[in-house]
Scaffold this active site. Structure first.
Site, short mmCIF file in Angstrom:
data_model
loop_
_atom_site.label_atom_id
_atom_site.label_comp_id
_atom_site.label_asym_id
_atom_site.label_seq_id
_atom_site.Cartn_x
_atom_site.Cartn_y
_atom_site.Cartn_z
N ARG A 34 0.84 -1.19 0.00
CA ARG A 34 0.00 0.00 0.00
C ARG A 34 0.88 1.24 0.00
O ARG A 34 1.74 1.40 0.86
CB ARG A 34 -0.91 0.02 1.23
CG ARG A 34 -1.74 1.28 1.36
CD ARG A 34 -2.52 1.36 2.66
NE ARG A 34 -3.21 2.65 2.75
CZ ARG A 34 -3.17 3.43 3.83
NH1 ARG A 34 -2.49 3.06 4.91
NH2 ARG A 34 -3.79 4.61 3.83
N HIS A 85 -2.96 11.04 1.04
CA HIS A 85 -2.33 10.78 2.34
C HIS A 85 -1.66 12.07 2.81
O HIS A 85 -0.45 12.13 3.04
CB HIS A 85 -1.32 9.63 2.24
CG HIS A 85 -1.02 8.96 3.56
ND1 HIS A 85 -1.16 7.60 3.76
CD2 HIS A 85 -0.61 9.48 4.74
CE1 HIS A 85 -0.83 7.31 5.03
NE2 HIS A 85 -0.49 8.43 5.63
N GLU A 140 -7.47 8.43 6.57
CA GLU A 140 -7.73 9.03 7.87
C GLU A 140 -8.29 10.47 7.82
O GLU A 140 -7.66 11.43 8.29
CB GLU A 140 -6.48 9.00 8.74
CG GLU A 140 -5.96 7.60 8.95
CD GLU A 140 -4.85 7.53 9.97
OE1 GLU A 140 -4.25 8.56 10.32
OE2 GLU A 140 -4.58 6.42 10.45
N ASN A 149 -7.20 1.59 10.06
CA ASN A 149 -5.88 1.82 10.67
C ASN A 149 -6.07 1.73 12.18
O ASN A 149 -6.80 2.55 12.76
CB ASN A 149 -5.34 3.21 10.31
CG ASN A 149 -4.88 3.29 8.86
OD1 ASN A 149 -4.95 2.30 8.14
ND2 ASN A 149 -4.43 4.46 8.43
N TYR A 195 -4.09 1.38 15.91
CA TYR A 195 -2.84 1.47 16.67
C TYR A 195 -3.03 1.24 18.15
O TYR A 195 -2.19 0.62 18.81
CB TYR A 195 -2.15 2.81 16.42
CG TYR A 195 -1.54 2.91 15.05
CD1 TYR A 195 -2.28 3.35 13.96
CD2 TYR A 195 -0.21 2.51 14.82
CE1 TYR A 195 -1.72 3.41 12.68
CE2 TYR A 195 0.35 2.57 13.56
CZ TYR A 195 -0.41 3.02 12.50
OH TYR A 195 0.13 3.08 11.24
N GLU A 244 -3.33 -0.24 8.15
CA GLU A 244 -2.16 0.13 8.94
C GLU A 244 -2.24 -0.46 10.35
O GLU A 244 -3.29 -0.36 10.98
CB GLU A 244 -2.00 1.65 9.11
CG GLU A 244 -1.44 2.37 7.93
CD GLU A 244 -1.36 3.87 8.16
OE1 GLU A 244 -1.10 4.30 9.30
OE2 GLU A 244 -1.61 4.62 7.20
O1 LIG Z 1 1.98 7.43 13.28
C1 LIG Z 1 2.19 6.33 12.45
C2 LIG Z 1 1.28 6.40 11.22
C3 LIG Z 1 1.65 7.54 10.25
O2 LIG Z 1 3.01 7.46 9.90
C4 LIG Z 1 0.74 7.39 9.02
O3 LIG Z 1 1.10 8.30 7.98
C5 LIG Z 1 -0.70 7.65 9.38
O4 LIG Z 1 -1.60 7.08 8.44
C6 LIG Z 1 -1.01 7.16 10.77
N1 LIG Z 1 -2.18 7.23 11.41
C7 LIG Z 1 -1.99 6.79 12.66
C8 LIG Z 1 -3.05 6.74 13.71
N2 LIG Z 1 -3.75 7.95 13.85
C9 LIG Z 1 -3.23 9.16 14.28
C10 LIG Z 1 -3.84 9.81 15.32
C11 LIG Z 1 -3.36 11.05 15.73
C12 LIG Z 1 -2.29 11.64 15.09
C13 LIG Z 1 -1.68 10.96 14.03
C14 LIG Z 1 -2.15 9.72 13.63
C15 LIG Z 1 -0.71 6.39 12.81
N3 LIG Z 1 -0.12 6.61 11.63
#
Ligand SMILES: OC[C@@H]1[C@@H](O)[C@H](O)[C@@H](O)c2nc(CNc3ccccc3)cn21
Length: 452
Positions: free
Chosen positions: A77, A121, A166, A292, A294, A358
């Site tokens: 991706r 993105h 996102e 996504n 985390y 993700e």
């Molecule tokens: O932070 C890791 C990744 C980032 O590198 C990606 O570009 C992005 O798609 C991404 N989204 C998240 C989860 N959401 C989030 C929440 C608050 C601030 C930034 C990301 C983590 N990540």
């Protein structure tokens, strides 16, 4: 012996994004993006880091494709930089920008890797920001026109499209918290931006389908299970509001239910301005939901009058004190949260297909004697894969899993200080050094499951 086997054809993959890995920001006709502007604005990113060079993927992509091929992941991706395709956001198409992605797609297919393309993105052409950015309704139309240009060029070979990455982060981190580009801090603008992002998705989907026959089209949302800090009524109600703010605000309209009434009431006169037909456009059928995940959102009641939500996240130090292990981002490691999220999505929205687009973690990776031992990342991925497997066994239509990220890269406001990659990047030399988790993941892919 494989104890937890995934379905045949399960799409294991890795994920990246243009501004985080490409570099070459002034090459081959690329125009500036809002992240070029933001990262070059003093004080916005860690030690003033920018994406000017990043991982230099724009020049090193053959080596990177080879590393994907060696990993054995059947999918990859990546995002396309709108400013490479339409340097002014609209109008003149930059063929050299299209040529880059054309070559990349052909190399991926040659390596038997299925490309999943994210159209947006976060790297909006600065020229569009100068004309109002996502706060302006016209940008939604500009996005659909951009999607049309790209799908016409790549749609014969790219069959998996993600319109947005996102929209919650774009709207609320970029336009309310202001710690992402374009760095606006205005709740009303942020909520209006969320509407225009969803509207742009709704207009892009038919354009993609028209140009890419039998394509699978979806959208990627950052979603979390929301857990109240305590069982107190005020915390439970705060968690419900936060679930509306983070999850339901996007899921409900995308799945044809319009904006959630409780959130429209909470937002009051901050609610977005919509036109007739907008909600129908947003609810255009999609073939998959990209998730996504985390970490969960741990939430408590907040009485502050300046906070219409009256809900705040429990700070990382409290989570750590409560016994949660944290990543370098301060995010609690909760694999069960992935299971909980997937089961909820299946129960409440029943998407036909889900991809985890993700999941991954930043740890304090160290290069020692030419190697990077990252046992914490292996444990993180193992436990989250196990949670995904449990969800599959309980009927969730999960068809693939993309690890964030293939390589260390520009972590937005954190610059290069946070490492999420399966491959270590030495930013002095731009050398790629596979971490131990790369070899471990390769074994999972080969076995199509977890061995213990
Ligand atoms: O932070 C890791 C990744 C980032 O590198 C990606 O570009 C992005 O798609 C991404 N989204 C998240 C989860 N959401 C989030 C929440 C608050 C601030 C930034 C990301 C983590 N990540």
């Amino acid at each position: 012996m494989v104890e937890r086997r995934f379905p045949d054809g399960f799409l294991w993959g890795t994920a990246t994004a243009a501004y985080q890995i490409e570099g070459a920001v002034d090459e081959d006709g690329r125009g500036p993006s809002i992240w070029d502007t933001f990262s070059h604005t003093p004080g916005k990113t860690f030690e003033g880091h920018t994406g000017d060079v990043a991982c230099d993927h724009y020049h090193r992509w053959p080596e990177d494709v080879h590393l994907m091929q060696q990993l054995g992941a059947p999918a990859y991706r990546f995002s396309i930089a709108w400013p490479r395709i339409l340097p002014q956001g609209t109008g003149q198409v930059n063929q050299r920008g299209l040529d880059f992605y054309d070559r990349l797609v052909d190399a991926l297919l040659q390596a038997e890797i299925t490309p999943f393309v994210t159209l947006y993105h976060w790297d909006l052409p600065q020229a569009l920001q100068d004309r109002g950015g996502w706060a302006a309704r016209e940008t939604a139309e500009a996005f659909a026109a951009y999607a049309d240009v790209v799908a016409r060029r790549l749609g014969d070979r790219v069959k998996h499209w993600i319109t947005h990455n996102e929209p919650w982060v774009v709207a609320f981190v970029g336009h309310f918290l202001g710690v992402h580009a374009p760095g606006i801090q205005d709740a009303r603008i942020a909520i209006q931006v969320s509407h225009h992002l969803l509207l742009s998705h709704g207009h892009a989907v038919p354009a993609i389908r028209a140009a890419s026959p039998d394509a699978q089209v979806g959208i990627t949302l950052n979603l979390s299970p929301v857990r109240p800090a305590t069982e107190a009524e005020e915390d439970r109600l705060a968690a419900q509001r936060y679930d509306g703010f983070l999850n339901r605000w996007f899921l409900d309209p995308l799945f044809g239910r319009g904006y959630p009434q409780d959130m429209l009431a909470t937002y009051g006169e901050l609610a977005p301005t919509a036109q007739t037909g907008d909600l129908d456009a947003i609810a255009v059928p999609i073939d998959f939901l990209g998730v996504n995940y985390y970490t969960p959102a741990f939430v408590r009641y907040d009485a502050s009058v300046l906070n219409p939500l009256k809900a705040i996240l429990v700070p990382p130090e409290e989570l750590q004190a409560a016994g949660y292990e944290l990543t370098e981002m301060g995010w609690a490691i909760v694999p069960d949260g992935l299971y909980e999220l997937l089961i909820r999505l299946q129960r409440d929205f029943a998407p036909s297909t889900i991809y985890i687009t993700e999941n991954g973690a930043a740890f304090a990776d160290q290069l020692e004697d030419g190697a990077v031992r990252d046992p914490k990342r292996i444990a993180f991925l193992h436990d989250h894969f196990a949670a995904a497997h449990r969800a599959l066994q309980d009927g969730v239509p999960l068809r693939g899993y993309f690890v964030w990220s293939l390589m260390d890269n520009f972590e937005w406001a954190h610059g290069y200080s946070k490492r999420f990659g399966l491959i270590y990047i030495d930013y002095e030399t731009l050398e790629r050094i596979p971490k131990e988790s790369y070899a471990w993941y390769s074994e999972v892919i080969r076995a199509n499951g977890l061995v213990q």
